[in-house]
Design a protein around this motif. Structure first.
Motif, mmCIF file in Angstrom:
data_model
loop_
_atom_site.group_PDB
_atom_site.id
_atom_site.type_symbol
_atom_site.label_atom_id
_atom_site.label_comp_id
_atom_site.label_asym_id
_atom_site.label_seq_id
_atom_site.Cartn_x
_atom_site.Cartn_y
_atom_site.Cartn_z
ATOM 1 N N ALA A 70 27.160 6.238 -12.059
ATOM 2 C CA ALA A 70 26.527 6.569 -13.338
ATOM 3 C C ALA A 70 25.325 5.674 -13.624
ATOM 4 O O ALA A 70 24.426 6.058 -14.369
ATOM 5 N N GLU A 71 25.304 4.482 -13.030
ATOM 6 C CA GLU A 71 24.203 3.541 -13.276
ATOM 7 C C GLU A 71 22.959 3.879 -12.457
ATOM 8 O O GLU A 71 21.855 3.430 -12.781
ATOM 9 N N ALA A 72 23.127 4.638 -11.377
ATOM 10 C CA ALA A 72 22.005 4.921 -10.467
ATOM 11 C C ALA A 72 21.155 6.045 -11.038
ATOM 12 O O ALA A 72 21.431 7.224 -10.806
ATOM 13 N N ASP A 73 20.119 5.688 -11.779
ATOM 14 C CA ASP A 73 19.257 6.711 -12.377
ATOM 15 C C ASP A 73 18.161 7.120 -11.405
ATOM 16 O O ASP A 73 18.136 6.698 -10.243
ATOM 17 N N GLU A 74 17.212 7.946 -11.874
ATOM 18 C CA GLU A 74 16.160 8.483 -10.997
ATOM 19 C C GLU A 74 15.287 7.376 -10.412
ATOM 20 O O GLU A 74 14.906 7.427 -9.239
ATOM 21 N N ASP A 75 14.965 6.365 -11.229
ATOM 22 C CA ASP A 75 14.150 5.248 -10.729
ATOM 23 C C ASP A 75 14.866 4.528 -9.601
ATOM 24 O O ASP A 75 14.273 4.202 -8.563
ATOM 25 N N ASP A 76 16.153 4.264 -9.807
ATOM 26 C CA ASP A 76 16.933 3.558 -8.796
ATOM 27 C C ASP A 76 17.020 4.373 -7.511
ATOM 28 O O ASP A 76 16.882 3.828 -6.406
ATOM 29 N N GLN A 77 17.235 5.670 -7.643
ATOM 30 C CA GLN A 77 17.348 6.516 -6.461
ATOM 31 C C GLN A 77 16.049 6.518 -5.654
ATOM 32 O O GLN A 77 16.065 6.402 -4.421
ATOM 33 N N PHE A 78 14.916 6.650 -6.355
ATOM 34 C CA PHE A 78 13.637 6.685 -5.646
ATOM 35 C C PHE A 78 13.362 5.356 -4.960
ATOM 36 O O PHE A 78 12.997 5.319 -3.778
ATOM 37 N N GLU A 79 13.528 4.263 -5.700
ATOM 38 C CA GLU A 79 13.214 2.947 -5.136
ATOM 39 C C GLU A 79 14.166 2.590 -3.996
ATOM 40 O O GLU A 79 13.753 1.978 -3.012
ATOM 41 N N THR A 80 15.422 2.987 -4.107
ATOM 42 C CA THR A 80 16.378 2.715 -3.032
ATOM 43 C C THR A 80 16.005 3.476 -1.763
ATOM 44 O O THR A 80 16.000 2.912 -0.657
ATOM 45 N N THR A 81 15.677 4.762 -1.917
ATOM 46 C CA THR A 81 15.298 5.575 -0.759
ATOM 47 C C THR A 81 14.024 5.044 -0.120
ATOM 48 O O THR A 81 13.935 4.905 1.112
ATOM 49 N N LEU A 82 13.036 4.730 -0.946
ATOM 50 C CA LEU A 82 11.778 4.188 -0.431
ATOM 51 C C LEU A 82 12.008 2.860 0.272
ATOM 52 O O LEU A 82 11.473 2.610 1.364
ATOM 53 N N GLY A 83 12.834 1.995 -0.332
ATOM 54 C CA GLY A 83 13.112 0.695 0.276
ATOM 55 C C GLY A 83 13.810 0.814 1.618
ATOM 56 O O GLY A 83 13.489 0.093 2.569
ATOM 57 N N LEU A 84 14.787 1.721 1.705
ATOM 58 C CA LEU A 84 15.490 1.918 2.974
ATOM 59 C C LEU A 84 14.529 2.344 4.077
ATOM 60 O O LEU A 84 14.589 1.835 5.210
ATOM 61 N N LEU A 85 13.639 3.259 3.759
ATOM 62 C CA LEU A 85 12.706 3.765 4.768
ATOM 63 C C LEU A 85 11.714 2.688 5.182
ATOM 64 O O LEU A 85 11.449 2.486 6.375
ATOM 65 N N LEU A 86 11.180 1.966 4.211
ATOM 66 C CA LEU A 86 10.199 0.927 4.540
ATOM 67 C C LEU A 86 10.861 -0.260 5.239
ATOM 68 O O LEU A 86 10.230 -0.900 6.098
ATOM 69 N N ASP A 87 12.111 -0.556 4.899
ATOM 70 C CA ASP A 87 12.834 -1.613 5.629
ATOM 71 C C ASP A 87 12.977 -1.242 7.105
ATOM 72 O O ASP A 87 12.817 -2.101 7.988
ATOM 73 N N THR A 96 0.832 -1.208 0.000
ATOM 74 C CA THR A 96 0.000 0.000 0.000
ATOM 75 C C THR A 96 0.862 1.253 0.000
ATOM 76 O O THR A 96 0.666 2.171 -0.803
ATOM 77 N N LEU A 97 1.850 1.291 0.890
ATOM 78 C CA LEU A 97 2.703 2.473 1.004
ATOM 79 C C LEU A 97 3.607 2.624 -0.218
ATOM 80 O O LEU A 97 3.852 3.739 -0.684
ATOM 81 N N GLU A 98 4.101 1.503 -0.752
ATOM 82 C CA GLU A 98 4.926 1.567 -1.960
ATOM 83 C C GLU A 98 4.139 2.137 -3.135
ATOM 84 O O GLU A 98 4.623 3.036 -3.843
ATOM 85 N N ALA A 99 2.936 1.621 -3.336
ATOM 86 C CA ALA A 99 2.120 2.064 -4.477
ATOM 87 C C ALA A 99 1.758 3.536 -4.361
ATOM 88 O O ALA A 99 1.795 4.277 -5.350
#
Length: 234
Positions: free
Chosen positions: A208-225, A96-99
């Motif tokens: 260079a590989e860490a694009d906007e999608d990766d940054q958002f999902e990584t930040t969200l994952g860290l917080l939800l973890d 729910t929170l991810e979506a």
């Protein structure tokens, strides 16, 4: 003889492309303000300019909004309405929170100029209340007491909006500036001296590989973890 009928006076017509003042309503004003900021940026949003876009004296706008600040709150609400449109919570708290976080991000990126302008505001309207209720329900469902649910709600929302509005500010840059910044990760960072910056040089190819999608999902994952760890301790 019957006297000739006087011709009816021609009806006045509103200026083409602009509504008559009698058709003004809050939704139309917000739609126009949203389009104006999307097109020309935050500085374009003045009461006089908004009145001009609507084809009315700017004082007519003040019959529906107390001032520019109330319009800004309305725009914040409009973004949240778009994010919440059609949203259905999952049975589990984390999906729910991810979506919902991803929906907020998508709306901010779709309207970057508006997002940068209003992301820090508290809309205090229906869509915001709805979103808050959904997030808090998920956190309470994870087992958190009310005080913790309130704290984590604030942290989640502020982080999602901060990351999303940061990305929106990047999108709002001119294409040349954005491309220059992207090239920096692939060029200047890859060229740093390993003897002077050994750790940076070691990971530079991955930056260079860490694009906007990766940054958002990584930040969200860290917080939800982190929230998941605390939920297991409840």
């Amino acid at each position: 003889m019957t006297a000739p009928r006087a011709k009816a006076a021609p009806r006045s017509r509103p200026r083409r492309g602009r509504p008559p003042s009698t058709s003004l309503n809050p939704d139309l004003i917000l739609d126009t303000a949203l389009a104006l900021v999307d097109r020309e940026g935050a500085d374009a949003l003045t009461l006089r300019r908004l009145g001009s876009e609507l084809g009315v004296n700017h004082t007519a706008v003040l019959r529906h909004f107390a001032g520019k600040d109330e319009i800004l709150l309305g725009l914040a609400e409009r973004l949240l309405q778009k994010a919440m449109d059609g949203f259905a919570p999952s049975k589990e708290w984390r999906p729910t929170l991810e979506a919902l976080a991803r929906r907020v991000r998508a709306v901010c990126v779709a309207h970057p100029q508006v997002a940068v302008l209003v992301a820090t505001r508290v809309a205090r309207r229906e869509a915001e209340f709805h979103g808050a209720d959904v997030v808090i329900a998920a956190l309470r469902g994870a087992g958190f007491a009310d005080r913790d649910a309130a704290r984590y709600y604030r942290s989640l929302v502020d982080t999602a909006l901060a990351v999303s509005s940061y990305e929106a500010s990047v999108v709002a840059l001119g294409s040349a500036s954005r491309e220059g910044d992207r090239r920096a990760w692939r060029r200047e960072y890859l060229a740093v001296s390993p003897s002077r910056y050994p750790d940076l040089a070691a990971v530079a190819p991955y930056l260079a590989e860490a694009d906007e999608d990766d940054q958002f999902e990584t930040t969200l994952g860290l917080l939800l973890d982190a929230i998941a760890l605390r939920a297991r301790a409840v």
